[in-house]
Design a protein around this motif. Structure first.
Motif, PDB file in Angstrom:
ATOM      1  N   UNK A 165       0.852  -1.189   0.000  1.00 13.60           N
ATOM      2  CA  UNK A 165       0.000   0.000   0.000  1.00 13.60           C
ATOM      3  C   UNK A 165       0.885   1.236   0.000  1.00 13.60           C
ATOM      4  N   UNK A 166       0.610   2.138  -0.919  1.00 16.61           N
ATOM      5  CA  UNK A 166       1.307   3.414  -0.933  1.00 16.61           C
ATOM      6  C   UNK A 166       0.402   4.485  -0.327  1.00 16.61           C
ATOM      7  N   UNK A 167       0.808   4.984   0.823  1.00 16.16           N
ATOM      8  CA  UNK A 167       0.149   6.066   1.558  1.00 16.16           C
ATOM      9  C   UNK A 167      -1.194   5.633   2.148  1.00 16.16           C
ATOM     10  N   UNK A 168      -1.570   6.330   3.208  1.00 16.28           N
ATOM     11  CA  UNK A 168      -2.749   5.945   3.995  1.00 16.28           C
ATOM     12  C   UNK A 168      -3.689   7.121   4.170  1.00 16.28           C
ATOM     13  N   UNK A 169      -4.066   7.741   3.045  1.00 16.80           N
ATOM     14  CA  UNK A 169      -5.109   8.758   3.078  1.00 16.80           C
ATOM     15  C   UNK A 169      -6.449   8.126   3.421  1.00 16.80           C
ATOM     16  N   UNK A 170      -7.514   8.899   3.351  1.00 16.74           N
ATOM     17  CA  UNK A 170      -8.820   8.401   3.799  1.00 16.74           C
ATOM     18  C   UNK A 170      -9.314   7.225   2.963  1.00 16.74           C
ATOM     19  N   UNK A 171      -8.776   7.047   1.759  1.00 17.88           N
ATOM     20  CA  UNK A 171      -9.176   5.911   0.939  1.00 17.88           C
ATOM     21  C   UNK A 171      -8.802   4.570   1.521  1.00 17.88           C
ATOM     22  N   UNK A 172      -7.890   4.545   2.479  1.00 10.84           N
ATOM     23  CA  UNK A 172      -7.448   3.268   3.036  1.00 10.84           C
ATOM     24  C   UNK A 172      -8.544   2.598   3.861  1.00 10.84           C
ATOM     25  N   UNK A 173      -9.531   3.360   4.282  1.00  7.00           N
ATOM     26  CA  UNK A 173     -10.645   2.761   5.041  1.00  7.00           C
ATOM     27  C   UNK A 173     -11.366   1.714   4.197  1.00  7.00           C
ATOM     28  N   UNK A 174     -11.693   2.057   2.944  1.00  8.90           N
ATOM     29  CA  UNK A 174     -12.379   1.100   2.077  1.00  8.90           C
ATOM     30  C   UNK A 174     -11.468  -0.088   1.757  1.00  8.90           C
ATOM     31  N   UNK A 175     -10.203   0.174   1.507  1.00  9.18           N
ATOM     32  CA  UNK A 175      -9.259  -0.914   1.273  1.00  9.18           C
ATOM     33  C   UNK A 175      -9.250  -1.862   2.467  1.00  9.18           C
ATOM     34  N   UNK A 176      -9.222  -1.318   3.665  1.00 10.90           N
ATOM     35  CA  UNK A 176      -9.211  -2.151   4.864  1.00 10.90           C
ATOM     36  C   UNK A 176     -10.438  -3.044   4.956  1.00 10.90           C
ATOM     37  N   UNK A 177     -11.598  -2.510   4.603  1.00  7.93           N
ATOM     38  CA  UNK A 177     -12.828  -3.308   4.628  1.00  7.93           C
ATOM     39  C   UNK A 177     -12.730  -4.464   3.644  1.00  7.93           C
TER      40      UNK A 177
END
Length: 278
Positions: free
Chosen positions: A42-54
């Motif tokens: 994963x490159x960077x953890x902006x707010x989009x990472x929430x959906x990726x985590x799900x």
């Protein structure tokens, strides 16, 4: 190799109508093999990472599988989704956090995240999240890895307030370059052109139009014109432009994309959910 955008917005998330096609979440890009199993980079953890985590919480992980998070830098829009990343609360998950670059002046990588998770800012501290975190401060520009395939991860420093690094991932003859939050200045950064050479896919930020860019000198960002010039000079096969300005809505970005494609056919403004297979 599958590359997927989970956040393509710069500076701050936006959620108004008219900003949904290209997305309002801040920077997050995931790389995995085409089976969508095994390790995830994963490159960077902006707010989009929430959906990726799900999504990651719904897939099977083997005990040896890792989630690796590599950071270009640590401005808010690149870390603000980290406290909402579901796998970080799962004791069965192994998460490696990497900052990489020979010139890094960071002394304690873990402290960046533990400070973010202090009780003043968030109700759960880092040590109580649950996952098995390992922090790797790599003061080098190249890392060779072997995990069923042989590859390299390289970094390149570029101009941005507080510093930032691009990444080049080479696996089985495929090349992916991630280059966000960069200000070229009056002329293109030759090191960035060399770094992107012959990439199958280049992600390059393009927060401003060529007309807007002179008004934002010193802000640490690029125009789509500069991104295209880098791609052309580097012999890149496909260009995705990202870090969309929060003032640019879907209609605006779509119109700019048409201008760009008239110059360089194989270029796109990144949309959340875009998947690229190389």
């Amino acid at each position: 190799m599958i590359i997927k955008f989970y956040g393509a917005r710069g500076s701050i998330p936006v959620c108004e109508s008219g900003f949904q096609e290209f997305g309002g979440n801040t920077t997050c890009v995931a790389v995995m093999d085409d089976s969508k199993e095994g390790d995830v980079l994963i490159f960077d953890a902006g707010t989009g990472i929430r959906k990726l985590g799900k999504e990651l919480m719904q897939r099977a992980f083997n005990p040896e599988d890792k989630i690796v998070m590599a950071f270009s830098h640590f401005h808010w829009d690149h870390i603000q989704g980290f406290p909402f990343f579901g796998p970080a609360y799962d004791a069965s998950k192994n998460i490696d956090i990497i900052a990489m670059g020979a010139d890094l002046d960071i002394t304690n990588l873990k402290s960046i995240f533990s400070h973010q998770m202090e009780s003043t800012y968030f109700p759960v501290n880092l040590d109580n999240m649950g996952a098995n975190f390992r922090f790797h401060l790599k003061k080098t520009n190249e890392e060779v890895f072997k995990d069923g395939s042989t590859g390299r991860l390289l970094s390149n420093a570029h101009s941005h307030p507080g510093g930032a690094h691009g990444y080049r991932l080479e696996v089985n003859g495929k090349i992916f370059v991630y280059c966000t939050d960069i200000e070229h200045g009056d002329s293109l950064d030759e090191n960035v052109i060399d770094f992107a050479k012959d990439a199958d896919v280049l992600i390059h930020e393009a927060q401003y139009t060529p007309e807007e860019l002179p008004n934002y000198r010193g802000w640490g960002h690029s125009s789509w014109e500069q991104a295209i010039e880098v791609a052309q000079l580097a012999g890149v096969k496909k260009l995705y432009m990202t870090h969309h300005d929060p003032e640019h809505n879907d209609d605006f970005i779509r119109a700019e994309e048409k201008k760009c494609q008239a110059i360089f056919k194989n270029c796109f403004f990144a949309r959340e959910g875009d998947e690229i297979k190389i």
